[in-house]
Design a protein around this motif. Structure first.
Motif, PDB file in Angstrom:
ATOM      1  N   UNK B  29       0.903  -1.280   0.156  1.00 54.15           N
ATOM      2  CA  UNK B  29      -0.051   0.050   0.001  1.00 54.15           C
ATOM      3  C   UNK B  29       0.855   1.088  -0.009  1.00 54.15           C
ATOM      4  N   UNK B  30       2.015   1.041   0.487  1.00 57.19           N
ATOM      5  CA  UNK B  30       2.697   2.366   0.672  1.00 57.19           C
ATOM      6  C   UNK B  30       3.394   2.320  -0.734  1.00 57.19           C
ATOM      7  N   UNK B  31       3.624   1.402  -1.501  1.00 63.31           N
ATOM      8  CA  UNK B  31       4.146   1.720  -3.013  1.00 63.31           C
ATOM      9  C   UNK B  31       3.153   2.377  -3.735  1.00 63.31           C
ATOM     10  N   UNK B  32       1.612   2.062  -3.607  1.00 64.25           N
ATOM     11  CA  UNK B  32       0.662   2.528  -4.186  1.00 64.25           C
ATOM     12  C   UNK B  32      -0.226   3.258  -3.607  1.00 64.25           C
ATOM     13  N   UNK B  33      -0.018   4.450  -3.468  1.00 59.05           N
ATOM     14  CA  UNK B  33      -1.073   5.380  -2.834  1.00 59.05           C
ATOM     15  C   UNK B  33      -2.556   5.104  -3.422  1.00 59.05           C
ATOM     16  N   UNK B  34      -3.112   4.544  -2.641  1.00 52.41           N
ATOM     17  CA  UNK B  34      -4.763   4.306  -3.286  1.00 52.41           C
ATOM     18  C   UNK B  34      -5.250   5.475  -3.490  1.00 52.41           C
ATOM     19  N   UNK B  35      -5.915   5.950  -4.593  1.00 55.91           N
ATOM     20  CA  UNK B  35      -6.428   7.035  -4.848  1.00 55.91           C
ATOM     21  C   UNK B  35      -7.775   7.171  -4.155  1.00 55.91           C
ATOM     22  N   UNK B  36      -8.542   6.247  -3.994  1.00 49.89           N
ATOM     23  CA  UNK B  36      -9.724   6.556  -3.409  1.00 49.89           C
ATOM     24  C   UNK B  36      -9.585   6.460  -2.012  1.00 49.89           C
ATOM     25  N   UNK B  37      -9.055   5.620  -1.412  1.00 46.48           N
ATOM     26  CA  UNK B  37      -8.857   5.771  -0.037  1.00 46.48           C
ATOM     27  C   UNK B  37      -8.188   7.235   0.522  1.00 46.48           C
ATOM     28  N   UNK B  38      -7.710   7.711  -0.376  1.00 52.84           N
ATOM     29  CA  UNK B  38      -7.177   9.047   0.108  1.00 52.84           C
ATOM     30  C   UNK B  38      -8.171   9.971  -0.073  1.00 52.84           C
ATOM     31  N   UNK B  39      -8.955   9.829  -1.365  1.00 53.97           N
ATOM     32  CA  UNK B  39      -9.921  10.958  -1.705  1.00 53.97           C
ATOM     33  C   UNK B  39     -11.071  10.893  -0.702  1.00 53.97           C
ATOM     34  N   UNK B  40     -11.507   9.843  -0.570  1.00 50.19           N
ATOM     35  CA  UNK B  40     -12.763   9.597   0.516  1.00 50.19           C
ATOM     36  C   UNK B  40     -12.866  10.298   1.467  1.00 50.19           C
ATOM     37  N   UNK B 169     -18.997  15.711 -17.351  1.00 53.67           N
ATOM     38  CA  UNK B 169     -18.190  15.186 -16.509  1.00 53.67           C
ATOM     39  C   UNK B 169     -17.850  13.563 -16.981  1.00 53.67           C
ATOM     40  N   UNK B 170     -17.191  13.440 -18.258  1.00 54.58           N
ATOM     41  CA  UNK B 170     -17.038  12.158 -18.635  1.00 54.58           C
ATOM     42  C   UNK B 170     -16.525  11.404 -17.699  1.00 54.58           C
ATOM     43  N   UNK B 171     -16.786  10.025 -17.444  1.00 52.73           N
ATOM     44  CA  UNK B 171     -16.319   9.182 -16.472  1.00 52.73           C
ATOM     45  C   UNK B 171     -14.651   9.097 -16.670  1.00 52.73           C
ATOM     46  N   UNK B 172     -13.806   9.226 -15.596  1.00 53.36           N
ATOM     47  CA  UNK B 172     -12.413   9.234 -15.565  1.00 53.36           C
ATOM     48  C   UNK B 172     -11.891   8.053 -14.907  1.00 53.36           C
ATOM     49  N   UNK B 173     -10.600   7.982 -14.669  1.00 53.05           N
ATOM     50  CA  UNK B 173     -10.053   6.774 -14.068  1.00 53.05           C
ATOM     51  C   UNK B 173     -10.651   6.609 -12.442  1.00 53.05           C
ATOM     52  N   UNK B 174     -10.792   8.155 -12.036  1.00 55.86           N
ATOM     53  CA  UNK B 174     -11.492   7.958 -10.639  1.00 55.86           C
ATOM     54  C   UNK B 174     -12.636   7.368 -10.549  1.00 55.86           C
ATOM     55  N   UNK B 175     -13.613   7.696 -11.507  1.00 60.05           N
ATOM     56  CA  UNK B 175     -14.865   7.115 -11.711  1.00 60.05           C
ATOM     57  C   UNK B 175     -14.671   5.645 -11.582  1.00 60.05           C
ATOM     58  N   UNK B 176     -13.929   5.080 -12.459  1.00 51.97           N
ATOM     59  CA  UNK B 176     -13.837   3.648 -12.719  1.00 51.97           C
ATOM     60  C   UNK B 176     -13.514   3.293 -10.953  1.00 51.97           C
ATOM     61  N   UNK B 205      -9.339   2.928 -19.776  1.00 53.00           N
ATOM     62  CA  UNK B 205      -8.730   1.830 -18.925  1.00 53.00           C
ATOM     63  C   UNK B 205      -8.548   2.265 -17.416  1.00 53.00           C
ATOM     64  N   UNK B 206      -8.535   1.360 -16.739  1.00 54.12           N
ATOM     65  CA  UNK B 206      -8.504   1.542 -15.335  1.00 54.12           C
ATOM     66  C   UNK B 206      -6.783   1.827 -14.891  1.00 54.12           C
ATOM     67  N   UNK B 207      -6.643   2.662 -13.961  1.00 53.68           N
ATOM     68  CA  UNK B 207      -5.175   2.565 -13.599  1.00 53.68           C
ATOM     69  C   UNK B 207      -4.638   1.517 -13.186  1.00 53.68           C
ATOM     70  N   UNK B 208      -3.278   1.548 -12.609  1.00 57.93           N
ATOM     71  CA  UNK B 208      -2.803   0.180 -11.943  1.00 57.93           C
ATOM     72  C   UNK B 208      -3.426   0.043 -10.579  1.00 57.93           C
ATOM     73  N   UNK B 209      -3.652   0.954 -10.005  1.00 55.42           N
ATOM     74  CA  UNK B 209      -4.143   0.796  -8.593  1.00 55.42           C
ATOM     75  C   UNK B 209      -5.319   0.171  -8.792  1.00 55.42           C
ATOM     76  N   UNK B 210      -6.486   0.487  -9.496  1.00 57.41           N
ATOM     77  CA  UNK B 210      -7.973  -0.035  -9.579  1.00 57.41           C
ATOM     78  C   UNK B 210      -7.668  -1.520 -10.292  1.00 57.41           C
ATOM     79  N   UNK B 211      -6.808  -1.730 -11.175  1.00 57.57           N
ATOM     80  CA  UNK B 211      -6.502  -2.988 -11.562  1.00 57.57           C
ATOM     81  C   UNK B 211      -5.987  -3.887 -10.629  1.00 57.57           C
TER      82      UNK B 211
END
Lengths: 100, 476
Positions: B29-40, B169-176, B205-211
């Motif tokens: 998790x440190x390596x990949x700062x998860x976008x959503x858990x940060x965002x929410x 607001x077309x869906x972007x990677x965050x939406x995915x 396409x999803x980013x690596x974190x989503x994937x």
């Protein structure tokens, strides 16, 4: 070995767990002792054990033996002395297997 | 030592491996700062703050109470509309921050249907023009559309996505990411896969974190062939598994004791040109321990050194655990020194692994001495340490020492584990100390060490066994 068996009993045989925790209509003698008409085998055992501890019924010389008072005698086959090792079995006698 | 009950293995395995696992996942998790858990959380706090600010800023006493307290309890749309109307009309300087309205929508969406939420949003826009919805607003709706566990199709999700597109607001990677995480959270993995594939074909396409999140979720909940199929399909969209993906997968197949798949993955890893890093090696080492091939950990360690990968403390802990498990205690102890040389201080996990190994060899007293040594060095023993020792002492028929240790545990409110509890009960009953067994049972229930049912059935079957042994004249 025991652990394996236990684990199996819990995971493979939910019936065994159910036997322990399902509420059962108690027979009259137990009803008087427990003060309720329904209980599970597990709760019943714990009540009997806490009753023994509260009333200091353990033999002062050999703590493994319980000197039954009148109330306890009535539910434990009328025995005046009961070994702690056989207590679960004696409680179990009040919970016959459900016919299928 | 001859037979080692699996309970023992498990009890001992728990500390080092789980610690390692935790370490690994947190490291990943440190390596990949998860976008959503940060965002929410950010989103949530930013929603709350303006509310409070406004509550104190407005002089109007009615607004003071009504502004912060708009929480919907009924799913009724018209009630919600009128509540919003009264809020907007009663507040003179209604906040212009969209997150304030987002929080209102969020609150309503948590109790209502998607249809009503969309109506409510339209109503808010119409009734209060200063509010212009942002991406988060639509993500609230997206989350709602994804969070219905029993939904059979993705039609609701598509509806929100289309609404997003038409609203600019077309869906972007965050939406995915939002959609995938919510779908996985309520057990709709198939829909998550479907959505990801669909969005990938539409050039988002999803980013690596989503994937990687999806892969991690799939390996936990679906069959390995399912996961491989997903990975293969995603390659068509140009999304390849990376080192983190492989680490996740290797870890998982090792946990399910699938050695062949683990070997295949290792092969694929090198074919793809990835150089295994410390996490991969740690995972492989842990895998060998899980697969009862603890002897091979040394080979992995050597390979690590050959490849020039610097081992970390988890490597050493796993190494010591594996060596102890396979009875190579002397080598394990040697690594204690190596560890110290590299500046890693042995922790409770290290010592517990060693104690486990000593108990296996029947040297429970030596293990007990190690406890003193470890405490002298300022390292606090954890519940796993105590349970390992208790089990070892009982196995070595050192019941008195075991009882002493149990008293220490009781004083420190340390929970008993299933394995050590059962062994301790049997050891007590074997000596005819039934009262003490009852007392241990009481403690196990009181301290919630294990479920009442498990504690009782162990006691019952132990006593049954004692009765039978007595009948045969084998026990006192």
């Amino acid at each position: 070995m025991l652990q394996q068996r236990l684990k199996k009993a819990v995971t493979d045989n939910p019936k065994k767990v159910a036997d322990l925790i399902d509420l059962v209509n108690l027979p009259t003698v137990l009803r008087d002792f427990m003060g309720q008409s329904q209980s599970s085998r597990l709760n019943c055992f714990r009540r009997v054990w806490s009753y023994i501890k509260e009333n200091n019924l353990q033999d002062p010389v050999n703590k493994n033996v319980v000197n039954c008072d009148q109330k306890l005698k009535s539910i434990l086959l009328g025995k005046s002395k009961v070994d702690l090792a056989e207590l679960p079995m004696l409680v179990k006698l009040h919970f016959p297997k459900q016919p299928k | 030592m001859g037979k080692i009950p699996p309970a023992f293995r498990r009890a001992a395995a728990q500390s080092p491996v789980s610690a390692l696992l935790k370490a690994n996942t947190s490291a990943v998790q440190e390596q990949i700062p998860l976008p959503i858990s940060d965002l929410q959380p950010q989103k949530r706090t930013s929603q709350k703050k303006p509310i409070r600010k406004n509550g104190s800023a407005t002089t109007n006493s009615t607004a003071k109470t009504s502004v912060p307290s708009i929480v919907f309890e009924s799913p009724n749309l018209s009630d919600a509309k009128s509540l919003f109307n009264s809020l907007v009309s009663s507040t003179k300087n209604a906040p212009s921050d969209p997150s304030f309205y987002n929080s209102i929508l969020q609150s309503f969406s948590s109790v209502s249907s998607l249809q009503d939420s969309i109506f409510f949003l339209n109503h808010m826009i119409k009734k209060h023009p200063p509010f212009c919805p942002n991406r988060f607003t639509y993500h609230i709706l997206l989350t709602q559309s994804c969070s219905l566990p029993d939904e059979q199709s993705l039609s609701d999700v598509h509806r929100v996505l289309n609404l997003m597109t038409t609203s600019g607001f077309p869906p972007n990677q965050v939406s995915t990411d939002v959609a995938v995480r919510t779908l996985c959270g309520c057990g709709r993995e198939e829909h998550a896969i479907e959505l990801v594939k669909e969005l990938s074909s539409k050039n988002s396409p999803p980013d690596t974190y989503t994937y990687n999140f999806l892969v991690r979720h799939l390996v936990k909940n679906r069959s390995i062939s399912n996961v491989n199929c997903f990975i293969k399909d995603m390659r068509d969209f140009g999304i390849k598994p990376d080192l983190v993906t492989y680490t996740i997968m290797i870890d998982n197949v090792c946990n399910s004791k699938n050695l062949r798949e683990a070997m295949r993955l290792l092969g694929v890893l090198s074919e793809e040109g990835y150089k295994p890093d410390c996490y991969v090696y740690n995972t492989i080492m842990k895998g060998y321990c899980m697969l009862n091939q603890s002897g091979d950990v040394l080979g992995v360690y050597k390979k690590m050194l050959d490849e020039g990968v610097e081992p970390d403390r988890y490597t050493y802990n796993t190494l010591i655990f594996g060596l102890s498990k396979s009875g190579r205690l002397r080598e394990a102890k040697k690594f204690l020194g190596v560890m110290a040389e590299k500046g890693y201080i042995p922790d409770a996990v290290t010592y517990t692994s060693l104690m486990n190994g000593m108990c296996r060899e029947g040297d429970a007293l030596g293990a007990l001495a190690l406890l003193d040594e470890m405490e002298a060095k300022g390292c606090t023993a954890n519940s796993c340490t105590y349970n390992t020792l208790l089990l070892g002492l009982c196995k070595a028929r050192l019941l008195d020492k075991g009882i002493e240790l149990y008293q220490v545990m009781k004083k420190g409110d340390i929970k008993l584990e299933t394995g050590s509890y059962g062994t301790f009960l049997r050891a007590l009953c074997r000596k005819g100390r039934v009262v003490e067994a009852y007392e241990v049972f009481d403690y196990a229930v009181e301290s919630k060490s294990l479920p009442d049912v498990a504690a009782y059935s162990t006691l019952e079957s132990t006593l049954k066994w004692l009765q039978r042994a007595r009948e045969q004249g084998l026990a006192v």
